[in-house]
Design an enzyme around this catalytic site. Structure first.
Site, PDB file in Angstrom:
ATOM      1  N   HIS A  14     -16.129 124.277 -77.378  1.00 46.82           N
ATOM      2  CA  HIS A  14     -17.439 123.780 -77.078  1.00 46.82           C
ATOM      3  C   HIS A  14     -17.927 122.913 -78.431  1.00 46.82           C
ATOM      4  O   HIS A  14     -17.383 123.023 -79.315  1.00 46.82           O
ATOM      5  CB  HIS A  14     -18.431 124.827 -76.771  1.00 46.82           C
ATOM      6  N   CYS A  33     -20.536 123.717 -86.167  1.00 49.86           N
ATOM      7  CA  CYS A  33     -20.532 124.022 -84.741  1.00 49.86           C
ATOM      8  C   CYS A  33     -20.757 122.718 -83.933  1.00 49.86           C
ATOM      9  O   CYS A  33     -20.666 122.468 -82.732  1.00 49.86           O
ATOM     10  CB  CYS A  33     -21.383 125.066 -84.315  1.00 49.86           C
ATOM     11  N   HIS A  39     -14.847 122.988 -81.070  1.00 50.03           N
ATOM     12  CA  HIS A  39     -13.935 123.966 -81.813  1.00 50.03           C
ATOM     13  C   HIS A  39     -14.026 124.854 -80.663  1.00 50.03           C
ATOM     14  O   HIS A  39     -14.842 124.918 -79.666  1.00 50.03           O
ATOM     15  CB  HIS A  39     -14.693 124.403 -83.155  1.00 50.03           C
ATOM     16  N   HIS A  41     -13.364 129.223 -79.288  1.00 49.95           N
ATOM     17  CA  HIS A  41     -13.458 130.733 -79.435  1.00 49.95           C
ATOM     18  C   HIS A  41     -12.464 131.281 -78.309  1.00 49.95           C
ATOM     19  O   HIS A  41     -12.565 131.016 -77.449  1.00 49.95           O
ATOM     20  CB  HIS A  41     -15.042 130.908 -79.199  1.00 49.95           C
ATOM     21  N   ASP A  79     -12.327 129.269 -68.542  1.00 55.35           N
ATOM     22  CA  ASP A  79     -10.843 129.724 -69.425  1.00 55.35           C
ATOM     23  C   ASP A  79     -10.189 128.480 -69.756  1.00 55.35           C
ATOM     24  O   ASP A  79     -10.005 127.681 -68.810  1.00 55.35           O
ATOM     25  CB  ASP A  79     -10.359 130.718 -68.617  1.00 55.35           C
ATOM     26  N   HIS A  80     -10.069 128.235 -70.901  1.00 54.24           N
ATOM     27  CA  HIS A  80      -9.094 127.186 -71.250  1.00 54.24           C
ATOM     28  C   HIS A  80      -9.924 125.727 -70.973  1.00 54.24           C
ATOM     29  O   HIS A  80      -9.230 124.904 -70.637  1.00 54.24           O
ATOM     30  CB  HIS A  80      -7.717 127.142 -70.832  1.00 54.24           C
ATOM     31  N   GLU A 124     -18.814 136.332 -79.007  1.00 57.70           N
ATOM     32  CA  GLU A 124     -18.435 134.779 -79.486  1.00 57.70           C
ATOM     33  C   GLU A 124     -17.273 135.005 -80.447  1.00 57.70           C
ATOM     34  O   GLU A 124     -16.365 134.089 -80.551  1.00 57.70           O
ATOM     35  CB  GLU A 124     -19.547 133.906 -79.855  1.00 57.70           C
TER      36      GLU A 124
HETATM   37 NI    NI Z   1     -19.051 127.588 -81.482  1.00 58.33          NI
END
Ligand code: NI
Length: 150
Positions: A14, A33, A39, A41, A79-80, A124
């Protein structure tokens, strides 16, 4: 009352960015961010259902079923994926965990067949988590921002 929790995890990318702010303001507000390409998580979510167990089954909700509901309504969509670009329910919404937990709640709240959705918790990172119990709050949907390069 019993509280039954199912845990799941997913990986997603995100970028925190407010399309109404300029590049410098976004960078100051969101720091790393705000990285242009995003990037990633490894998120962990915990979904808690509350209610009274059925005396005939001893279950509040079959955890295999809860697992399936979480997979279908959340994991299969995030997911992904890149949350900013790939996920319909995030369209125009800042991809913070505050907004994420709200949106996940909307995805799940009507899908629980026995008991009711009591809490969603999202981790997160190892150190940062959020909990939500369904009280409404404002989530802003920003206009389509199709400025390819800002
Ligand atoms: Ni982040």
């Amino acid at each position: 009352m019993v509280y039954v929790t199912r845990k799941a995890s997913f990986s997603a990318a995100h970028r925190l960015n407010n399309p109404e702010l300029n590049e410098n303001a976004n960078s100051e507000l969101y720091d790393k961010c705000n990285n242009f390409w995003g990037h990633g998580h490894n998120y962990t979510i915990e979904v808690t259902i509350c209610g009274k167990p059925n005396p005939d089954t001893g279950y509040l909700i079959d955890l295999k079923l809860l697992k399936k509901i979480i997979e279908e309504n959340i994991l299969s969509k995030v997911d992904h994926k890149h949350l900013n670009y790939d996920v319909n329910f995030f369209k125009g919404i800042i991809t913070s965990i505050e907004n994420m937990v709200y949106l996940f709640w909307q995805q799940l709240v009507d899908k629980i067949p026995n008991g009711k959705l009591y809490k969603i918790k999202i981790w997160e990172t190892e150190n940062n988590a959020i909990e939500y119990f369904g009280e409404p709050f404002e989530v802003k949907i920003f206009e389509e921002k199709e400025k390819a390069n800002e």
